[in-house]
Design a protein around this motif. Structure first.
Motif, mmCIF file in Angstrom:
data_model
loop_
_atom_site.group_PDB
_atom_site.id
_atom_site.type_symbol
_atom_site.label_atom_id
_atom_site.label_comp_id
_atom_site.label_asym_id
_atom_site.label_seq_id
_atom_site.Cartn_x
_atom_site.Cartn_y
_atom_site.Cartn_z
ATOM 1 N N GLU A 169 -3.548 -0.320 104.920
ATOM 2 C CA GLU A 169 -4.107 -1.443 105.500
ATOM 3 C C GLU A 169 -5.327 -1.080 106.218
ATOM 4 O OE1 GLU A 169 -1.058 -3.399 107.288
ATOM 5 O OE2 GLU A 169 -0.060 -4.357 105.450
ATOM 6 N N GLY A 170 -6.116 -1.916 106.880
ATOM 7 C CA GLY A 170 -7.110 -1.692 107.580
ATOM 8 C C GLY A 170 -8.139 -1.086 107.045
ATOM 9 N N GLY A 171 -8.350 -0.792 105.849
ATOM 10 C CA GLY A 171 -9.394 0.171 105.332
ATOM 11 C C GLY A 171 -9.167 1.455 105.071
ATOM 12 N N LYS A 172 -7.803 1.668 105.286
ATOM 13 C CA LYS A 172 -7.400 3.240 105.215
ATOM 14 C C LYS A 172 -6.861 3.236 103.697
ATOM 15 C CE LYS A 172 -6.060 3.946 109.896
ATOM 16 N NZ LYS A 172 -6.531 5.273 110.265
ATOM 17 N N GLU A 173 -6.817 4.725 103.296
ATOM 18 C CA GLU A 173 -6.088 4.876 102.047
ATOM 19 C C GLU A 173 -4.658 5.089 102.173
ATOM 20 O OE1 GLU A 173 -6.255 8.405 98.825
ATOM 21 O OE2 GLU A 173 -7.417 8.531 100.497
ATOM 22 N N LYS A 174 -3.972 4.672 101.442
ATOM 23 C CA LYS A 174 -2.470 4.512 101.637
ATOM 24 C C LYS A 174 -1.966 5.938 101.789
ATOM 25 C CE LYS A 174 1.989 3.065 99.380
ATOM 26 N NZ LYS A 174 2.354 2.256 98.278
ATOM 27 N N GLY A 175 -1.111 6.407 102.687
ATOM 28 C CA GLY A 175 -0.796 7.514 102.927
ATOM 29 C C GLY A 175 0.933 7.879 102.950
ATOM 30 N N ALA A 176 1.209 9.226 103.134
ATOM 31 C CA ALA A 176 2.629 9.482 103.062
ATOM 32 C C ALA A 176 2.888 10.605 104.198
ATOM 33 C CB ALA A 176 2.941 9.816 101.707
ATOM 34 N N LEU A 177 3.875 10.669 104.771
ATOM 35 C CA LEU A 177 4.355 11.706 105.621
ATOM 36 C C LEU A 177 4.449 13.136 104.831
ATOM 37 C CD1 LEU A 177 6.975 10.144 108.081
ATOM 38 C CD2 LEU A 177 4.567 10.934 108.330
ATOM 39 N N PRO A 178 3.745 14.137 105.412
ATOM 40 C CA PRO A 178 3.836 15.521 104.790
ATOM 41 C C PRO A 178 5.029 16.047 104.827
ATOM 42 C CG PRO A 178 2.471 15.739 106.836
ATOM 43 C CD PRO A 178 2.569 14.087 106.738
ATOM 44 N N ASP A 179 5.213 16.966 103.644
ATOM 45 C CA ASP A 179 6.497 17.981 103.856
ATOM 46 C C ASP A 179 6.024 19.051 104.075
ATOM 47 O OD1 ASP A 179 8.430 19.470 103.053
ATOM 48 O OD2 ASP A 179 8.955 18.892 101.072
ATOM 49 N N PHE A 180 6.637 19.425 105.239
ATOM 50 C CA PHE A 180 6.380 20.945 105.694
ATOM 51 C C PHE A 180 7.278 21.918 105.424
ATOM 52 C CE2 PHE A 180 4.568 17.576 108.913
ATOM 53 C CZ PHE A 180 3.239 18.194 109.213
ATOM 54 N N GLY A 181 8.208 21.653 104.609
ATOM 55 C CA GLY A 181 9.140 22.648 104.036
ATOM 56 C C GLY A 181 9.994 23.055 104.764
ATOM 57 N N THR A 182 10.478 21.979 105.773
ATOM 58 C CA THR A 182 11.571 22.350 106.725
ATOM 59 C C THR A 182 12.792 21.646 106.597
ATOM 60 O OG1 THR A 182 10.652 20.535 108.277
ATOM 61 C CG2 THR A 182 9.921 23.013 108.682
ATOM 62 N N GLY A 183 13.065 21.118 105.171
ATOM 63 C CA GLY A 183 14.019 20.271 105.098
ATOM 64 C C GLY A 183 14.092 18.857 104.938
ATOM 65 N N PRO A 184 15.128 18.074 104.911
ATOM 66 C CA PRO A 184 15.283 16.698 104.727
ATOM 67 C C PRO A 184 15.090 15.864 105.950
ATOM 68 C CG PRO A 184 17.628 17.620 104.412
ATOM 69 C CD PRO A 184 16.567 18.663 104.616
ATOM 70 N N GLY A 185 15.099 16.698 107.219
ATOM 71 C CA GLY A 185 15.053 16.110 108.339
ATOM 72 C C GLY A 185 16.524 15.665 109.157
ATOM 73 N N HIS A 186 17.209 16.633 109.440
ATOM 74 C CA HIS A 186 18.499 16.104 109.870
ATOM 75 C C HIS A 186 18.155 15.716 111.445
ATOM 76 C CE1 HIS A 186 20.315 18.444 106.475
ATOM 77 N NE2 HIS A 186 19.642 19.310 106.889
ATOM 78 N N HIS A 187 19.134 14.528 111.644
ATOM 79 C CA HIS A 187 18.892 13.986 113.014
ATOM 80 C C HIS A 187 20.163 13.291 113.485
ATOM 81 C CE1 HIS A 187 17.742 9.972 111.728
ATOM 82 N NE2 HIS A 187 16.888 10.423 110.974
#
Length: 210
Positions: free
Chosen positions: A125-143
């Protein structure tokens, strides 16, 4: 707590009552996800058991302090940098994660990601290209906490309500119950200290009688 009682607790927790209350539903088996899916999709499936979500839901779920924005700590948290599996991740890598995510989404440059900025980024939205969070190769994100991480990433994959004590022989099982023992020992030691009127090792050496 005995090993047997811990087994019972794990079996009982398969209902994931706390998780259901917090997130509105849960699966008892991991979702199947396209290996080529973007990082956020894989994170939601593996860490939250959610296969269908919108950008607003993703934002709210990871706005841990519920203040309408993601700060540096929250970005690192949902990328799993607070989990013990990230103990070997360098500070440089953590700085890279924060830097790159902010560069992509923080359009006003104030060092945090507001909900509107995230919506603009993820929906294009707002004239931006649709994006996605990058994968930094550090796993699925345990929290999650220790119990939920064990449940999601091990128990649900290899055990069920029919699991017996003698079946818990995987390295992950052994390590999990070892941690329980450590926590229980520490709690018992602290309880004993709390009951003492004077804790000897807290007395400065110059005041101790030889």
């Amino acid at each position: 707590m005995s090993f047997g009682r811990l087994l019972g607790a794990c079996a009982a927790s398969m209902a994931l009552v706390g998780y259901v209350a917090a997130h509105g539903g849960a699966h008892q088996k991991p979702l199947q996800v396209d290996p080529q899916a973007d990082w956020a999709t894989r994170h939601m499936a593996e860490e939250h058991h959610i296969g269908n979500f919108d950008p607003g839901a993703f934002f709210s779920l990871h706005d841990f302090d519920d203040n309408g924005s993601w700060d540096t700590a929250e970005i690192l948290k949902f990328y799993g940098m607070e989990d013990e599996t990230a103990k070997d991740v360098t500070q440089e890598k953590k700085d890279e994660i924060v830097r790159e995510v902010l560069k992509l989404v923080d359009s006003n440059g104030n060092g945090v990601i507001e909900r509107e900025e995230w919506m603009n980024f993820s929906r294009g939205e707002g004239g931006k290209e649709k994006g996605a969070l990058p994968d930094f190769g550090t796993g699925p994100g345990h929290h999650w906490d220790m119990e939920m991480e064990y449940e999601i990433h091990h128990w649900e994959k290899y055990h069920d309500e029919n699991t017996k004590e003698e079946d818990l022989t995987h390295p992950e099982d052994i390590e999990h119950f070892r941690k329980h023992d450590e926590l229980e020992d520490a709690a018992e030691a602290q309880e004993k200290l709390d009951k003492q009127a004077i804790v000897e090792h807290n007395i400065p050496s110059k005041f101790r009688k030889e």
